[in-house]
Design an enzyme around this catalytic site. Structure first.
Site, PDB file in Angstrom:
ATOM      1  N   PRO A  30       0.917  -1.052   0.076  1.00  0.00           N
ATOM      2  CA  PRO A  30      -0.348   0.146  -0.109  1.00  0.00           C
ATOM      3  C   PRO A  30       1.050   1.248  -0.429  1.00  0.00           C
ATOM      4  CG  PRO A  30      -0.315  -1.576   1.916  1.00  0.00           C
ATOM      5  CD  PRO A  30       0.391  -1.581   1.368  1.00  0.00           C
ATOM      6  N   LYS A  31       0.150   2.516  -0.557  1.00  0.00           N
ATOM      7  CA  LYS A  31       1.143   3.498  -1.005  1.00  0.00           C
ATOM      8  C   LYS A  31       0.741   4.197   0.163  1.00  0.00           C
ATOM      9  CE  LYS A  31       2.428   7.319  -3.565  1.00  0.00           C
ATOM     10  NZ  LYS A  31       2.396   8.345  -2.240  1.00  0.00           N
TER      11      LYS A  31
END
Length: 356
Positions: A30-31
């Site tokens: 995930p960012k």
């Protein structure tokens, strides 16, 4: 600090791509929407450095204690500082921590404690891991890190199908997209060797005014940014700005928009002139803790023109980042531009992301 990798270190960066690559040569994660931070630990000494190498340690005293419990005695770890509330990341709340008063920082550390999400290892004991491939750095990080309530190991997958699912679902928890890291690549400071896939959307918004460019002069006026609005019922709400025009276009826009200029008292946002301090909507013409002494006044325009802009995601009722001008929409009625056109992300609890 006596470490094999010493500060300052610029973090490894990512370049934007339109989609999750259909390849098993990457590790996907995930960012996170927070403050990028590299943590240096040498015994009891801990330093947190920002993306541009500025010190962050004093702003997050609760993290210093948590990192002492979670990290090996001597290491350098790359990650993200985040603040979560009600099951999602809150960047606005995180920003409040950058405050000059120690008493304020202490209060916020208790009320809205931060967390650290670790996702890369640069050094451990006397060994630099900069030249090691990411697969080995990640494996070493997994062995070395002790997770807890405030320190987390970033979840990853090698399956692009799972990564695409994360891209859709995790936005509801306040995440920014997905990052793809080449499994065989070394850690390259300040180089865009990773990939990032962010949400890209468009919206039709009302032009409500503009701010002059910082280099604008009476002899050579230049537009800096367009102020954008969306209707909520019959109220025009400030939703963000659009910028990034060429110098030639900035001058042209000043002339093009001049016929729309109106006195502030005749503008829908005229009532905001009475505010003297920051407010939840961050409306034009008001001051904030980030801009003491900075002129935030704007040139009011009759809200008659509509433009299409590109944006990534919302933060509350505003665009999280500066929007990108796409085109004018003379076919759209300003009153038809409301919040109902915006895409709502799937709701997702951040605890499920961290526990993955």
């Amino acid at each position: 600090m006596d470490l094999p990798v010493r500060p300052p270190v610029l973090p490894m960066l990512a370049k934007s791509v339109p989609a999750v690559p259909d390849s098993t040569d990457y590790s996907f994660e995930p960012k996170w929407d927070g403050f990028r931070a590299i943590v240096f630990r040498d015994g009891d000494e801990i330093e947190l450095a920002s993306r541009n190498t500025k010190p962050l340690t004093r702003y997050f005293p609760e993290l210093v204690e948590a990192l002492r419990a979670a990290l090996p005695q001597r290491c350098v770890v790359d990650g993200e500082i985040v603040v979560a509330r009600d099951g999602r990341l809150e960047f606005e709340v995180l920003q409040e921590r950058i405050h000059p008063a120690a008493s304020r920082i202490k209060l916020l550390a208790e009320q809205t404690p931060a967390s650290f999400v670790a996702f890369d290892l640069l050094a451990l004991d006397d060994v630099s891991y900069l030249d090691e491939p990411f697969a080995r750095r990640r494996a070493a990080l997994e062995r070395a890190l002790t997770t807890g309530d405030a320190v987390h190991l970033c979840t990853t997958t090698a399956d692009p199908v799972v990564a695409r699912d994360w891209f859709t679902r995790f936005e509801g928890a306040g995440l920014d997209g997905v990052v793809a890291k080449p499994l065989t690549a070394p850690y390259s400071p300040n180089q865009r060797t990773m990939l990032k896939i962010k949400h890209a959307r468009t919206a039709d918004v009302v032009l409500a005014g503009y701010r002059p460019h910082k280099t604008s002069t009476p002899q050579k006026p230049l537009l800096g940014s367009l102020l954008l609005g969306l209707y909520d019922g019959d109220q025009l709400q400030h939703v963000g700005v659009a910028a990034s025009f060429t110098a030639k276009r900035r001058a042209e826009l000043i002339e093009e928009l001049a016929p729309l200029e109106v006195p502030l008292e005749e503008h829908p946002w005229g009532r905001w002139a009475e505010f003297l301090t920051a407010n939840p909507d961050r409306v034009p013409g008001t001051q904030s803790r980030w801009s003491q002494g900075k002129d935030l006044s704007f040139v009011p325009l009759r809200p008659e023109r509509v433009l299409e802009v590109g944006y990534d995601h919302m933060e509350g009722r505003r665009f999280r980042h500066t929007a990108q001008f796409k085109r004018w929409r003379p076919d759209r009625d300003p009153e038809s531009c409301g919040y109902d056109q915006l895409e709502e992300p799937v709701s997702y609890d951040l605890r499920d992301v961290l526990g993955g």
